[in-house]
Design a protein around this motif. Structure first.
Motif, PDB file in Angstrom:
ATOM      1  N   LYS A  65     -96.291 -58.703 -32.389  1.00 22.09           N
ATOM      2  CA  LYS A  65     -96.850 -57.447 -31.853  1.00 22.09           C
ATOM      3  C   LYS A  65     -98.290 -57.639 -31.402  1.00 22.09           C
ATOM      4  N   ASP A  66     -99.087 -58.311 -32.220  1.00 23.72           N
ATOM      5  CA  ASP A  66    -100.506 -58.517 -31.868  1.00 23.72           C
ATOM      6  C   ASP A  66    -100.636 -59.280 -30.547  1.00 23.72           C
ATOM      7  N   HIS A  67     -99.766 -60.270 -30.356  1.00 22.86           N
ATOM      8  CA  HIS A  67     -99.822 -61.036 -29.104  1.00 22.86           C
ATOM      9  C   HIS A  67     -99.507 -60.135 -27.914  1.00 22.86           C
ATOM     10  N   TRP A  68     -98.477 -59.304 -28.055  1.00 23.30           N
ATOM     11  CA  TRP A  68     -98.115 -58.394 -26.954  1.00 23.30           C
ATOM     12  C   TRP A  68     -99.265 -57.429 -26.646  1.00 23.30           C
ATOM     13  N   VAL A  69     -99.903 -56.944 -27.708  1.00 28.89           N
ATOM     14  CA  VAL A  69    -101.025 -56.014 -27.502  1.00 28.89           C
ATOM     15  C   VAL A  69    -102.133 -56.733 -26.735  1.00 28.89           C
ATOM     16  N   LYS A  70    -102.420 -57.970 -27.135  1.00 30.31           N
ATOM     17  CA  LYS A  70    -103.473 -58.763 -26.475  1.00 30.31           C
ATOM     18  C   LYS A  70    -103.141 -58.979 -25.002  1.00 30.31           C
ATOM     19  N   GLU A  71    -101.866 -59.186 -24.707  1.00 31.01           N
ATOM     20  CA  GLU A  71    -101.422 -59.418 -23.322  1.00 31.01           C
ATOM     21  C   GLU A  71    -101.269 -58.119 -22.527  1.00 31.01           C
ATOM     22  N   GLY A  72    -101.427 -56.983 -23.201  1.00 28.53           N
ATOM     23  CA  GLY A  72    -101.270 -55.695 -22.520  1.00 28.53           C
ATOM     24  C   GLY A  72     -99.820 -55.382 -22.158  1.00 28.53           C
ATOM     25  N   ILE A  95     -94.895 -50.959 -34.177  1.00 32.57           N
ATOM     26  CA  ILE A  95     -94.568 -51.465 -32.832  1.00 32.57           C
ATOM     27  C   ILE A  95     -94.304 -50.285 -31.887  1.00 32.57           C
ATOM     28  N   PHE A  96     -93.624 -49.243 -32.393  1.00 36.64           N
ATOM     29  CA  PHE A  96     -93.398 -48.030 -31.587  1.00 36.64           C
ATOM     30  C   PHE A  96     -94.718 -47.525 -31.009  1.00 36.64           C
ATOM     31  N   GLU A  97     -95.750 -47.496 -31.863  1.00 32.37           N
ATOM     32  CA  GLU A  97     -97.058 -46.972 -31.441  1.00 32.37           C
ATOM     33  C   GLU A  97     -97.781 -47.944 -30.527  1.00 32.37           C
ATOM     34  N   ALA A  98     -97.736 -49.232 -30.897  1.00 35.69           N
ATOM     35  CA  ALA A  98     -98.625 -50.213 -30.251  1.00 35.69           C
ATOM     36  C   ALA A  98     -98.181 -50.619 -28.853  1.00 35.69           C
ATOM     37  N   VAL A  99     -96.872 -50.692 -28.597  1.00 37.16           N
ATOM     38  CA  VAL A  99     -96.431 -51.262 -27.313  1.00 37.16           C
ATOM     39  C   VAL A  99     -95.540 -50.308 -26.500  1.00 37.16           C
TER      40      VAL A  99
END
Ligand code: PXL
Length: 277
Positions: A65-72, A95-99
């Motif tokens: 999840k953190d990687h996806w957030v970093k990649e936008g 994950i629901f919230e973050a991406v």
């Protein structure tokens, strides 16, 4: 043409025609970019095989999840199926919230039980955690057993409309928004799907075939997600998924010794036709 991107979170059962090996081809066939987050890797599913391997991937989830957030990276829809642990449910909520993109549609199949029983490996604590995830979803797709576990209601094999209405009321009170309630039979020889959309009840009846197959819940949910994300109304998506699942069960009946799953591949063309109509 719109080109939506969705994320599905469920296990990889390497053999057994369920979860990701069903969701990925079906949703892809609907013309949707399908990204995956495997919740666990099993050599087979747990319904009828013994001695299967189980690799829980809960600990990998936060870093993914953190990687996806970093990649936008953001998804237009997130669809969850079989989850590998209670702790994982908290990560999925995160994950629901973050991406989730703006207007992201969240679909939860509380895949944990059938025929009156929890699947091997699940317990009351998991059920409690699943209740919290269902509250966060725009759509949930329980079968009768799962609806009973989510609402602490006695499971019955014979029931009437009042029993189903009571379950729908309890699910709504739990905080579930739209409910796609599968495998509901009010008359011999027929089954159907109840759609409760913004509190409005509708029912799509279809033939009930004598052979039931493992994994049809995953086929149904994947086809529903594919049709919904392609812009069909919830009722139309529920109908398309039901017709497709019936075709899969019919195709499987022609096969000998195919007990562990449903043959969804030979009839994929019919689903593509229905979602692109
Ligand atoms: O089809 C639901 C499912 C998914 N994944 C695994 C399962 C089951 C049902 O038994 O065992 C691993």
């Amino acid at each position: 043409m719109t080109y939506p991107k969705i994320l599905t979170i469920q296990d990889i059962s390497c053999v057994g025609q369920c979860s990701l090996t069903v969701a990925l081809p079906i949703i892809t066939a609907c013309g949707i970019e399908t990204c995956v987050l495997p919740s666990a890797v099993l050599s087979t599913h747990t319904g009828g095989f013994t001695g299967y391997t189980f690799r829980d991937l809960t600990d990998d989830m936060p870093a993914i999840k953190d990687h996806w957030v970093k990649e936008g990276i953001k998804f237009d829809a997130i669809y969850t199926g079989y989850l590998g642990s209670t702790r994982q449910i908290d990560y999925v909520a995160d994950i629901f919230e973050a991406v989730g993109a703006e207007n992201c549609v969240r679909i939860v199949d509380p895949a944990m039980a059938d025929n009156g029983k929890l699947y091997v490996g699940f317990d009351a604590e998991f059920v409690e955690a699943m209740k919290t995830l269902c509250r966060k979803a725009d759509y949930i797709l329980p079968n009768l057993t799962e609806a009973c576990f989510l609402t602490d209601t006695e499971y019955r094999t014979e029931y009437d409309r009042a029993y189903i209405d009571n379950l729908l009321e309890k699910l709504t009170a739990l905080g579930c928004k739209n409910i796609i309630f599968t495998g509901i039979s009010y008359a011999p020889g027929t089954s159907g799907v109840v759609v409760l959309e913004n509190g409005v009840y509708s029912y799509y009846e279809h033939v009930k075939l004598s052979n039931s197959c493992h994994g049809t819940g995953d086929i149904y949910a994947s086809a529903f997600v594919g049709a919904l994300v392609r812009g069909k109304s919830p009722y139309e998506a529920a109908k398309i998924a039901a017709d497709y699942t019936v075709e899969c069960i019919r195709a499987t009946a022609q096969m000998e010794n195919h007990w562990y799953g449903a043959a969804f591949e030979p009839v994929l063309g019919k689903l593509i036709e229905a979602v692109t109509r």
